[in-house]
Motif scaffolding. Structure first.
Motif, PDB file in Angstrom:
ATOM      1  N   GLU A  22       0.955  -0.945   0.151  1.00  0.00           N
ATOM      2  CA  GLU A  22      -0.058   0.069  -0.052  1.00  0.00           C
ATOM      3  C   GLU A  22       0.846   1.274  -0.001  1.00  0.00           C
ATOM      4  N   GLU A  23       1.918   1.202   0.734  1.00  0.00           N
ATOM      5  CA  GLU A  23       2.958   2.349   0.838  1.00  0.00           C
ATOM      6  C   GLU A  23       3.402   2.626  -0.639  1.00  0.00           C
ATOM      7  N   PHE A  24       3.979   1.442  -1.282  1.00  0.00           N
ATOM      8  CA  PHE A  24       4.344   1.635  -2.611  1.00  0.00           C
ATOM      9  C   PHE A  24       3.411   2.176  -3.479  1.00  0.00           C
ATOM     10  N   THR A  25       2.198   1.864  -3.597  1.00  0.00           N
ATOM     11  CA  THR A  25       0.962   2.260  -4.636  1.00  0.00           C
ATOM     12  C   THR A  25       0.670   3.486  -4.190  1.00  0.00           C
ATOM     13  N   ASP A  26       0.907   4.000  -2.906  1.00  0.00           N
ATOM     14  CA  ASP A  26       0.741   5.468  -2.526  1.00  0.00           C
ATOM     15  C   ASP A  26       1.519   6.120  -3.434  1.00  0.00           C
TER      16      ASP A  26
ATOM     17  N   ASP B  15      -7.053   6.326  -9.303  1.00  0.00           N
ATOM     18  CA  ASP B  15      -7.937   7.366  -9.552  1.00  0.00           C
ATOM     19  C   ASP B  15      -8.357   8.259  -8.246  1.00  0.00           C
ATOM     20  N   ARG B  16      -8.562   7.520  -7.215  1.00  0.00           N
ATOM     21  CA  ARG B  16      -9.036   8.108  -6.067  1.00  0.00           C
ATOM     22  C   ARG B  16      -7.817   9.138  -5.575  1.00  0.00           C
ATOM     23  N   MET B  17      -6.599   8.813  -5.730  1.00  0.00           N
ATOM     24  CA  MET B  17      -5.614   9.435  -5.250  1.00  0.00           C
ATOM     25  C   MET B  17      -5.139  10.924  -5.992  1.00  0.00           C
TER      26      MET B  17
END
Length: 447
Positions: free
Chosen positions: A55-59, A117-119
């Motif tokens: 999750e950290e990576f894809t953030d 898309d959200r971010m």
């Protein structure tokens, strides 16, 4: 094998299978970026990737846009991770449940596209966000646990409600925790800074409209598992002192006890021979938790502020930590979320010992495990083995003797502990102990 060596083997694996050069280079870049930007900071390896790390990576939207092809690159990123999974599986670096865990994590393309898309502001996900934070396993269990509890005097809930609804906070409550909470709420996208003030986002407004039970569970979930606490003062992450270690430390202790006294002066007088045992004690682990970065905010906001614990300072400067039936109930739920990580960490350490990996590094990770999760017969046996391999026989004897005295004598690990204890006693020429423990070992083998 280090992660750098795994990368070299991974490249060879893809070339042997006839992958196109462009695909090989892309896949190597994905894995290298994951290692350098996430795993190295969390002291994890390619065999120990968990959802929190990924999750950290894809953030890291900027990194994905600049290095990995932006939104269109996300399916390719996940393909790279699935290929890595097959490589790790074939080379027996991961097995069983870990393989299934990786495949589930890296096959959910729609989730990571939606997240992108959200971010990037392409999609309003408030409804999905509220559903996620109230219906996950943890929140569902907490909601059931608080059904008959009066939640209207929970300090952190009240402060968050006031902040999100722009209600003034009494002067006596205007402390550092308010500033910390605002930073955390901004990080969680529940609050945003506008001009000279703050304003609740749509997600924040949706959260504040939930029932008290749902709000309590959702807030606790977000604070424990989603918030990035380093935003409080922008310090970089310290892989050796992760704020998240506070969660298993407190939950592993207070799921079983309601009161704990900690006197730092007593701890300073521990004998050198007893140090390895002492680091597993409740009082040492609590003292360690209090020393972690941001621990003051984390403990005040997540545990004290959520009604789980009280801390009293005595006149002699010792501290008493108190919880109640409600606190214990919630700490048991929190600890339940730690069990999978404990099992994975134990499996990996055991595998590395068998494969004769870097013993010094394993010892450091074992000691960190003990300081975080406390006593565990399996981890004591692993530490005893490492100390034997390093020829630290006196420490090995202390650890293995303690492990045997405190283990379930009918468990499988008791036989392993006894075997290593006999070896240790022979090295130390403790003939009487050898006779005693050999006899116990023989009786176990006959059983």
């Amino acid at each position: 094998m280090t992660d750098k060596e795994k990368l070299i083997s991974f490249e060879k694996y893809m070339r042997d299978l006839g992958y196109d050069n462009a695909v090989i280079n892309y896949n190597i870049n994905v894995v290298k970026l994951l290692i350098n930007n996430v795993l190295i900071f969390f002291q994890e390896t390619l065999e120990t990737i968990d959802s929190y790390c990924f999750e950290e990576f894809t953030d890291m939207i900027t990194l994905i846009d600049s290095e990995l092809g932006g939104r269109n690159g996300i399916p390719k990123m996940l393909d790279a991770m699935m290929t890595l999974t097959e490589f790790l599986k074939i080379n027996k670096l991961i097995k069983g449940g870990k393989i299934a865990y990786y495949k589930r994590m890296f096959s959910d393309v729609d989730y990571y596209l939606d997240k992108y898309d959200r971010m990037t502001g392409r999609k309003d996900d408030s409804r999905e966000f509220i559903k996620d934070i109230t219906t996950n396993r943890f929140s569902s269990l907490v909601i059931k646990a608080v059904e008959d509890i009066n939640l209207y005097d929970i300090e952190t809930m009240d402060l968050i409600d006031r902040i999100l609804n722009d209600v003034p906070v009494e002067k006596e409550k205007c402390n550092e925790n308010i500033l910390a909470l605002k930073a955390i709420l901004c990080n969680l996208k529940l609050l945003e800074e506008k001009n000279t003030g703050f304003e609740a986002t749509k997600k924040g407004r949706c959260l504040s409209r939930l029932s008290a039970e749902e709000r309590y569970a959702a807030i606790l979930y977000l604070l424990l598992y989603s918030a990035n606490w380093s935003v409080i003062n922008s310090k970089s992450l310290d892989p050796d002192n992760d704020i998240k270690d506070i969660i298993p430390i407190f939950s592993s202790i207070f799921k079983d006890v309601k009161e704990l006294s900690v006197d730092i002066n007593e701890m300073l007088n521990i004998k050198e021979d007893d140090v390895l045992i002492e680091i597993s004690s409740d009082r040492f682990r609590i003292a360690r938790a209090e020393c972690l970065p941001y621990s003051k905010y984390f403990i005040d906001i997540c545990f004290k502020g959520m009604g789980l614990i009280d801390i009293i300072q005595r006149e002699d400067n010792s501290f008493v930590y108190l919880t109640n039936d409600f606190g214990q109930r919630i700490f048991k739920i929190i600890y339940g979320e730690c069990i999978y990580d404990i099992k994975i960490k134990l499996d990996i350490i055991g595998l590395e010992i068998k494969n004769r990996k870097d013993y010094e590094n394993i010892e450091k990770r074992i000691i960190k495990f003990i300081m975080t999760y406390g006593s565990n017969s399996i981890i004591w046996d692993y530490l005893g083995q490492i100390l034997l391999l390093e020829k630290n026989y006196n420490y090995a004897y202390t650890v293995l003797k303690y492990a045997y005295e405190n283990c379930n004598k009918r468990s499988k690990v008791s036989k392993s502990i006894l075997y290593h204890l006999v070896l240790c006693c022979r090295k130390l020429k403790l003939d009487e102990d050898v006779k005693i423990y050999e006899k116990k070992l023989q009786s176990l083998q006959k059983a």
